[in-house]
Design an enzyme around this catalytic site. Structure first.
Site, PDB file in Angstrom:
ATOM      1  N   LYS A 197       5.998   0.722   2.058  1.00 34.11           N
ATOM      2  CA  LYS A 197       7.269  -0.328   2.338  1.00 34.11           C
ATOM      3  C   LYS A 197       8.350   0.665   1.897  1.00 34.11           C
ATOM      4  CE  LYS A 197       9.900  -2.438   0.046  1.00 34.11           C
ATOM      5  NZ  LYS A 197      11.396  -2.220   0.794  1.00 34.11           N
ATOM      6  N   GLY A 250      11.554   4.241  -7.937  1.00 39.24           N
ATOM      7  CA  GLY A 250      12.620   3.373  -7.982  1.00 39.24           C
ATOM      8  C   GLY A 250      13.091   3.088  -9.299  1.00 39.24           C
ATOM      9  N   GLU A 272       7.495   6.151 -10.679  1.00 36.87           N
ATOM     10  CA  GLU A 272       8.434   7.201 -10.834  1.00 36.87           C
ATOM     11  C   GLU A 272       9.854   6.379 -11.041  1.00 36.87           C
ATOM     12  OE1 GLU A 272       8.013  10.456 -11.113  1.00 36.87           O
ATOM     13  OE2 GLU A 272       5.729  10.413 -11.104  1.00 36.87           O
ATOM     14  N   CYS A 306      17.286  11.122  -9.012  1.00 42.07           N
ATOM     15  CA  CYS A 306      16.625  10.750 -10.276  1.00 42.07           C
ATOM     16  C   CYS A 306      16.636  11.550 -11.259  1.00 42.07           C
ATOM     17  CB  CYS A 306      15.036  10.043  -9.911  1.00 42.07           C
ATOM     18  SG  CYS A 306      13.990  11.635  -9.422  1.00 42.07           S
ATOM     19  N   GLU A 403      21.832   4.895 -16.467  1.00 39.30           N
ATOM     20  CA  GLU A 403      21.818   5.580 -15.318  1.00 39.30           C
ATOM     21  C   GLU A 403      22.852   5.223 -14.355  1.00 39.30           C
ATOM     22  OE1 GLU A 403      18.518   4.948 -12.597  1.00 39.30           O
ATOM     23  OE2 GLU A 403      18.265   7.259 -12.343  1.00 39.30           O
TER      24      GLU A 403
END
Ligand code: NAD
Length: 499
Positions: A197, A250, A272, A306, A403
């Site tokens: 997905k 994500g 992750e 990331c 973040e």
């Protein structure tokens, strides 16, 4: 802002403007309830396509197809050497279509077409080839045993590594094709089947990958791709009781939901997740190259990385110089559309992400930060944010701890190594860190003290298929890439035979 206007190639345009359907087994389908999602070009905010908006019923169908293919099909009986060849052929096809894939990725995500081709697609091809070799190298062990309660018996004991089964893969939008390939490589090398997905913001290259997988010769049902919204299609996949393994890239927030759903069904899971990675510049570093490296660490891919070096710590003596150099680089960057080869920075992926990043900048300013470059969105169509540098920030403030996932750097000075290590580790995240220094013994002494899955020295976000990648702390569970990833896509079976 670069004014160059570039049109996509006829081939890319033809693909993007297709009536998109997703792939389950050998069938290209609309969502069962007929819903669609709009796909927007972040460089100008225009709608460019629609894709099916898959839901639980579509996920159920895809998982059932993946299950049947895993249990009983030519794929379930395929030899390792043939899995190896298929994966290599798949990589070849991606390489052959690199230009087209890069254009599609650039238009869908906003990233530079040059970076898409030479970083995203290149790394994906290299990684799939690296993984292809593992298909023929999945091994168990033979084990000498001494079962205590059967003194006269003799045994043959060994272990087998077996494909984990049906893999549900859910990925983010910042490196859409590459992140998908990080999941597909080990899944296809070990003999799993996959339901992928992609992120709703960037579904297009996943659909092209599905087409290339069939062209490479994968039997129908090995790779199924369902486009849809996270809390619908993504949630259905992560709660599905017939998925054997979930692999997710994500945000930490969604990663926790997926981890909890996985625990309910004891589904294997790797996550992750997010990061707030420090770039640490010691006083003996080559200061000019450290400044250029630190700028690249945060501004590469619009900061939507990331492991972006989003916190900069510089030893006091050079703090002002390094900040001045980076601010200079930031202020002189040319913003432009992903297809524009003159652009050094593209738009963020969506209006929502642009707003989120600008809110963080405002929060920093309200908390007393000084802006030395950028500081707001770029006017006009497209979701641009100027590359931004902030100083006079507090280690505990939101902009240092959370973040931001955009081109925003927070910079702080430090006195000595102990302080550098302490503030670098003062984060809920632990994905990456870079140390810039020419004092090798100092660096070697620091590396074990840094709580991060990757430590780079005199470089940042340098990735290679052979090196595992993943997070400490709230940056995730498990590793992608390297030989370590194989254990996340296999189960170990112990066999003990009385002989
Ligand atoms: P996100 O978590 O919002 O979405 C990621 C994926 O999860 C998308 O496909 C989305 O549709 C899906 N999703 C959303 N809600 C869901 C739900 N309730 N159930 C199941 N699936 C759901 O993240 P994002 O905004 O797309 O990506 C940015 C984040 O990804 C950042 O935090 C970034 O650090 C992280 N990231 C991590 C890595 C890594 O390797 N560690 C790599 C790239 C990005």
């Amino acid at each position: 802002m670069s004014e160059s206007k570039l049109s996509p190639s006829a081939e890319a345009l033809a693909f993007i403007q297709r009536q998109h359907k997703f792939l389950i087994g050998e069938q290209w389908l609309d969502a069962e309830d007929g819903r669609t999602l709009d796909v927007v070009n972040p460089s100008d905010g225009e709608k460019i396509a629609t894709v099916p908006g898959g839901n639980k019923a579509d996920i159920d169908r895809a998982v059932a197809t993946a299950r049947k293919t895993f249990e009983d099909s030519e794929w379930s009986r395929i030899k390792p050497v043939d899995r190896q060849k298929l994966l290599w052929d798949f990589a070849d096809l991606i390489e052959k279509n690199a230009g087209l894939l890069a254009e599609i990725e650039s238009i869908d995500n906003g990233k530079s077409v040059v970076i898409a081709e030479h970083v995203d697609i290149r790394l994906a091809v290299d990684f799939l080839r690296y993984m292809a070799g593992f298909a023929t190298k999945i091994e168990g062990r033979s084990v000498d045993v001494s079962v205590p309660f059967m003194p006269d018996a003799q045994f043959h004991g060994y272990t087998r590594r077996e494909a984990v089964g049906v893999v549900g893969a859910i990925v983010a939008w910042n490196f859409p094709l590459l992140l998908a390939c990080w999941k597909l490589g080990p899944a296809l090398a070990t003999g799993c089947t996959v339901v992928l997905k992609p992120a709703e913001e960037t579904p297009l290259t996943a659909l092209k990958l599905a087409e290339l997988a069939l062209e490479a010769g994968y039997p129908a049902g090995v790779l199924n791709v369902v486009t849809g919204i996270g809390h619908e299609a993504g949630a259905a996949l992560s709660h599905h009781p017939d998925v054997d393994k979930l692999t997710f890239t994500g945000s930490t927030e969604v990663g926790k939901l997926i981890g909890k759903a996985a625990l309910d069904t004891m589904t294997r899971v790797t996550l992750e997740l997010g990061g707030k990675s420090p770039t640490i510049v010691l006083e003996d570093a080559d200061i000019q190259s450290a400044a250029a490296g630190a700028a690249n660490a945060i501004f590469f891919n619009q900061g939507q990385v990331c492991c972006a070096g989003s916190r900069l710590y510089v030893q006091k003596k050079h703090f002002d110089n390094v900040v001045a150099d980076i601010s200079d680089i930031a202020s002189n960057m040319t913003l432009g559309a992903g297809l524009d080869p003159n652009a050094q920075m593209g738009p963020l992926v969506s209006a929502r992400q642009q707003e989120r990043v600008c809110n963080y900048i405002q929060q920093g300013i309200s908390a007393g930060a000084t802006i030395t470059a950028g500081g707001d969105a770029h006017a006009g169509p497209g979701f641009f944010v100027k590359p931004t540098v902030m100083v006079d920030v507090n280690q505990n403030s939101t902009v240092v701890q959370e973040e931001i996932f955009g081109p925003v750097l927070v910079a702080m000075p430090f006195d000595d190594i102990d302080e550098a290590v302490r503030i670098a580790n003062d984060s809920q995240y632990g994905l990456g860190a870079s140390i810039w220094s020419n004092n090798l013994s100092q660096v070697h002494r620091m590396i074990p003290r840094i709580k991060a899955g990757s430590v780079w020295v005199n470089c940042h976000t340098a990735l290679d298929p052979a090196l595992p990648f993943g997070g400490y702390k709230q940056s995730g569970l498990g590793r992608e890439m390297g030989s370590d990833v194989i254990e996340h896509y296999t189960e170990v079976k112990s066999v003990l035979m009385s002989i």
